[in-house]
Design a protein around this motif. Structure first.
Motif, PDB file in Angstrom:
ATOM      1  N   ARG A  26     -29.107 -13.506 -22.757  1.00  0.00           N
ATOM      2  CA  ARG A  26     -29.840 -14.336 -21.790  1.00  0.00           C
ATOM      3  C   ARG A  26     -31.208 -14.725 -22.343  1.00  0.00           C
ATOM      4  O   ARG A  26     -31.644 -15.868 -22.202  1.00  0.00           O
ATOM      5  N   GLN A  27     -31.897 -13.772 -22.977  1.00  0.00           N
ATOM      6  CA  GLN A  27     -33.232 -14.063 -23.475  1.00  0.00           C
ATOM      7  C   GLN A  27     -33.188 -15.096 -24.601  1.00  0.00           C
ATOM      8  O   GLN A  27     -33.967 -16.052 -24.604  1.00  0.00           O
ATOM      9  N   SER A  30     -32.459 -18.465 -23.259  1.00  0.00           N
ATOM     10  CA  SER A  30     -33.570 -19.072 -22.517  1.00  0.00           C
ATOM     11  C   SER A  30     -34.564 -19.738 -23.467  1.00  0.00           C
ATOM     12  O   SER A  30     -35.107 -20.801 -23.149  1.00  0.00           O
ATOM     13  N   ASP A  35     -36.658 -22.789 -21.730  1.00  0.00           N
ATOM     14  CA  ASP A  35     -36.928 -22.320 -20.370  1.00  0.00           C
ATOM     15  C   ASP A  35     -38.096 -21.327 -20.408  1.00  0.00           C
ATOM     16  O   ASP A  35     -37.889 -20.119 -20.544  1.00  0.00           O
ATOM     17  N   ALA A  38     -38.199 -18.285 -17.785  1.00  0.00           N
ATOM     18  CA  ALA A  38     -37.211 -17.239 -18.065  1.00  0.00           C
ATOM     19  C   ALA A  38     -37.594 -16.450 -19.312  1.00  0.00           C
ATOM     20  O   ALA A  38     -37.526 -15.218 -19.324  1.00  0.00           O
ATOM     21  N   SER A  42     -39.229 -12.477 -19.486  1.00  0.00           N
ATOM     22  CA  SER A  42     -38.492 -11.348 -20.064  1.00  0.00           C
ATOM     23  C   SER A  42     -39.440 -10.334 -20.706  1.00  0.00           C
ATOM     24  O   SER A  42     -39.008  -9.303 -21.207  1.00  0.00           O
TER      25      SER A  42
END
Length: 150
Positions: A26-27, A30, A35, A38, A42
């Motif tokens: 996800r990181q 992003s 993004d 986001a 993190s």
């Protein structure tokens, strides 16, 4: 003379390792999606992003977000798409005040594609993180990125 002995790393459980894999997927996506909320989100509020590509570390989520705003805008304006490919993730328990900190080490290859061109390797890096859980989610306390070309 007494010699210090190295303490062997203690790997995290399979469950935690899988959770970390999801966090990093996800990181990394992003940042590839530009993004800022986001990606900066993190990190912990007082998180640090350090790299041998910067003269000084970025300290605090707000500073990290401000840097990303500028960098991501320049990247988008230039028509550059980047993909962060993380491999060789090692994750071990680390000492921390709450006992729930993890040290990770991985290789991250950054691919770059400009409109109408073939992808190229932008850089190859070693990424070392200290992570902690905040409200059940992983957050980066400190990231040290070593670019191989610098």
């Amino acid at each position: 003379m007494v010699q210090a002995t190295a303490v062997a790393p203690v790997p995290v459980s399979t469950e935690v390792y899988q959770d970390l894999q999801h966090f990093y997927a996800r990181q990394m996506q992003s940042t590839d999606d530009l993004d800022v909320p986001a990606w900066a989100g993190s990190f912990t509020e007082d998180g640090v992003f350090a790299t041998n590509a910067f003269p000084e570390p970025l300290t605090g989520r707000a500073a990290i977000a401000a840097h990303c705003e500028r960098a991501f805008a320049a990247q988008a304006e230039a028509g550059i798409v980047r993909r962060h490919v993380m491999t060789m993730l090692a994750a071990d328990h680390a000492t921390g005040p709450d006992g729930d900190r993890v040290h990770t080490r991985s290789y991250v290859m950054v691919l770059e594609t400009r409109r109408g061109e073939k992808p190229v390797i932008y850089c190859s890096t070693l990424c070392e993180d200290v992570l902690t859980r905040v409200d059940g989610d992983w957050r980066v306390v400190r990231r040290q990125v070593h670019r191989d070309d610098l």
